[in-house]
Scaffold this active site. Structure first.
Site, PDB file in Angstrom:
ATOM      1  N   ASP A 167       0.979  -1.089   0.050  1.00 45.13           N
ATOM      2  CA  ASP A 167       0.053  -0.107  -0.093  1.00 45.13           C
ATOM      3  C   ASP A 167       1.002   1.222  -0.180  1.00 45.13           C
ATOM      4  O   ASP A 167       1.556   1.475   0.933  1.00 45.13           O
ATOM      5  CB  ASP A 167      -0.779  -0.033   1.379  1.00 45.13           C
ATOM      6  CG  ASP A 167      -2.075   1.239   1.428  1.00 45.13           C
ATOM      7  OD1 ASP A 167      -1.959   2.103   0.258  1.00 45.13           O
ATOM      8  OD2 ASP A 167      -2.563   1.230   2.461  1.00 45.13           O
ATOM      9  N   ASP A 180      -3.518   2.458  -5.865  1.00 47.39           N
ATOM     10  CA  ASP A 180      -2.163   2.334  -4.911  1.00 47.39           C
ATOM     11  C   ASP A 180      -2.059   1.099  -4.184  1.00 47.39           C
ATOM     12  O   ASP A 180      -1.217   1.361  -3.142  1.00 47.39           O
ATOM     13  CB  ASP A 180      -2.116   3.708  -4.093  1.00 47.39           C
ATOM     14  CG  ASP A 180      -3.369   3.854  -2.718  1.00 47.39           C
ATOM     15  OD1 ASP A 180      -4.193   3.274  -3.315  1.00 47.39           O
ATOM     16  OD2 ASP A 180      -2.894   3.993  -1.973  1.00 47.39           O
ATOM     17  N   GLU A 181      -2.681   0.427  -4.268  1.00 50.89           N
ATOM     18  CA  GLU A 181      -2.835  -0.999  -3.638  1.00 50.89           C
ATOM     19  C   GLU A 181      -2.796  -2.102  -4.190  1.00 50.89           C
ATOM     20  O   GLU A 181      -3.345  -2.506  -5.398  1.00 50.89           O
ATOM     21  CB  GLU A 181      -4.258  -1.106  -2.758  1.00 50.89           C
ATOM     22  CG  GLU A 181      -4.024  -0.366  -1.482  1.00 50.89           C
ATOM     23  CD  GLU A 181      -5.304  -0.442  -0.766  1.00 50.89           C
ATOM     24  OE1 GLU A 181      -5.830  -1.410  -0.028  1.00 50.89           O
ATOM     25  OE2 GLU A 181      -6.215   0.253  -0.936  1.00 50.89           O
TER      26      GLU A 181
HETATM   27 MG    MG Z   1      -2.363   3.921   0.418  1.00 48.09          MG
END
Ligand code: MG
Lengths: 87, 415
Positions: free
Chosen positions: B9, B111-112
């Site tokens: 993350d 974003d993960e």
């Molecule tokens: Mg994040």
């Protein structure tokens, strides 16, 4: 060295292996005069991919106002822009 | 077989990505070290905080609140606009690095990622050691930091990654659940949202541990199947596999709007502005792997009167030109010649592409789809303005209006 990140006009060439080499560029001095600078030596070439954005950094040597100076140029691949990065 | 799953993350993703991009271009300030946010378009007045720096957090600024409210909390706040092309570029650079560590990677949101490390221990080494290596490689090469959570399933890996930020590796293995996860407040559990948390608290359930030890029948009675899922999650139970490739994100819709700096009074200019909105929206639609079956257009006149129209389509679409065609006809239906100040479009009712059946009566968009794909690839690789429509040349308008976004998949809800 100070970060300048100034866009510059550049003459460069590509070598047979695809390597891009800076040759000569134009700078504006403090009196807004255009001066041409020959890249006498490329001391180091590095690639960076910060934030996924590819740039080449060249550590170079030139004679400026009769003095030998070391500085860095930067080339941004996707915009095809040259910068005087640090001096 | 016991699995090993990692959850990667990016820390304050949009903010760090913009910060690194600025540093790479010679900026003397690092947004991550000052009170700063990434905020939606301020001109439209309903821009919201999309990401914040850790110093901004100190001013109690929250993701999702209006930008003007955040500025009231911190008058020196630096506000930067989002740059979705940069973010897509960062996201794909991240997954490129991860591919060196496993071939099973699921892009969960921009974003993960989940990474299935099962069986790879024997080749590359202990998960914690390798996770630290991955973090270091990302920091060195891409310039931003990530948290990595490790466990035996996706849920626990994700919970572990959320423990303490930034730039850290954590584990929550099943034997660590009671010590590391149960003391956390119940709203920290994945899928416990703003609606559920108060209900749970009303039942005397304050921590994840409380939830894990609540009678399952009671939860089933109160929340139906949702209650069963929450109980399983609180006990660290999740069997879902890492789906390689696409993200299984759930987004309701994708929208974009812009305030024009002059009054639009003719149809051709209005079309151009709409097209610039369609370009970014449809590209994001394709990037998320969906087709839409509802298209909506909204307008605001110089007298600030708003109106909107929407249309349900027989066949879901994702082509720029197909969306634009609907947008134009909606615009024609609603516009009576008033000067326009603000325009917006939105697509919703999203379907995964796998389930789309082409209707015989619709135009064949296959050729168009291939063109869109090529253009998207060029734009991701060489920047958003690498290819633009010639109609934007000399128009003074931006070919891709990318300032605002309201429902980008920052958060997904299906593991
Ligand atoms: Mg994040």
């Amino acid at each position: 060295m100070k970060v300048l990140m100034k866009p510059i006009k550049m003459i460069a060439w590509f070598e047979e292996n695809g390597k891009l080499m800076p040759i000569r560029y134009q700078l504006e001095n403090s009196e807004s005069e255009k001066i041409s600078v020959n890249v006498d030596k490329v001391l180091l070439m590095q690639e960076e991919k910060l934030a996924g954005n590819k740039m080449f950094i060249y550590k170079c040597q030139s004679v400026l106002n009769g003095l030998e100076r070391i500085y860095e140029l930067k080339y941004e691949l996707y915009t095809c822009k040259w910068f005087l990065y640090k001096m | 077989m016991t699995r090993t799953i990692m959850h990667i993350d990016v820390n304050s993703a949009f903010l760090s990505w913009t910060a690194v991009h600025m540093l790479q271009h010679g900026s003397s300030i690092d947004l991550r070290n000052i009170p700063s946010i990434i905020g939606g378009n301020q001109a439209t007045r309903h821009g919201i905080v999309l990401a914040k720096s850790i110093p901004a957090k100190g001013f109690k600024i929250q993701t999702g609140e209006p930008v003007f409210q955040a500025k009231q909390k911190c008058p020196n706040l630096v506000v930067m606009p989002p740059d979705y092309f940069l973010y897509m570029q960062c996201s794909s650079a991240l997954s490129e690095i991860l591919q060196n560590y496993s071939d099973k990677i699921q892009l969960f949101s921009i974003d993960e990622c989940f990474l299935d490390y099962t069986g790879i221990e024997k080749i590359l080494g202990e998960p914690i050691k390798v996770a630290n290596q991955i973090r270091e490689q990302i920091r060195k090469e891409l310039g931003f930091t990530v948290n990595i959570g490790i466990s035996t399933n996706k849920l626990l890996a994700k919970m572990a990654g959320d423990l303490k930020k930034p730039d850290m590796t954590h584990t929550i293995y099943p034997e660590e659940i009671s010590a590391k996860m149960w003391p956390l407040p119940v709203e920290d559990l994945y899928m416990v949202g703003r609606a559920t948390a108060p209900k749970l608290k009303g039942m005397g359930i304050h921590t994840i541990g409380d939830l894990a030890n609540t009678d399952i029948e009671l939860l089933k009675y109160k929340f139906k199947s949702w209650g069963l899922m929450l109980h399983a999650y609180a006990n660290g139970i999740d069997e879902s596999p890492v789906h390689p490739g696409s993200g299984h994100t759930v987004i309701k819709g994708i929208g974009n709007s812009t305030t024009v700096y002059f009054d639009v009074i003719d149809k051709q200019t209005a079309y151009k502005v709409l097209l610039s909105l369609v370009e970014t929206v449809s590209m994001r639609l394709r990037f998320s792997g969906f087709c839409c079956s509802v298209v909506a257009v909204s307008l605001k006149t110089d007298e600030l009167i708003s109106s909107s129209h929407q249309k349900k389509l027989m066949t879901p679409i994702d082509c720029t030109n197909a969306v634009f065609k609907e947008v134009k006809s909606l615009f024609d239906e609603m516009w009576r010649g008033q000067p326009i100040r603000q325009m917006g479009i939105r697509v919703s009712d999203l379907y995964t592409k796998d389930y789309i059946q082409l209707s015989f009566f619709e135009e064949n968009w296959d050729k168009q789809r291939r063109l869109d794909k090529t253009i998207d690839e060029i734009r991701i690789k060489y920047g958003s303005n690498a290819v633009i429509r010639s109609s934007f040349l000399w128009s003074g308008l931006s070919p891709l209006e990318g300032g605002v976004v309201d429902e980008f998949p920052v958060m997904s809800s299906i593991l």
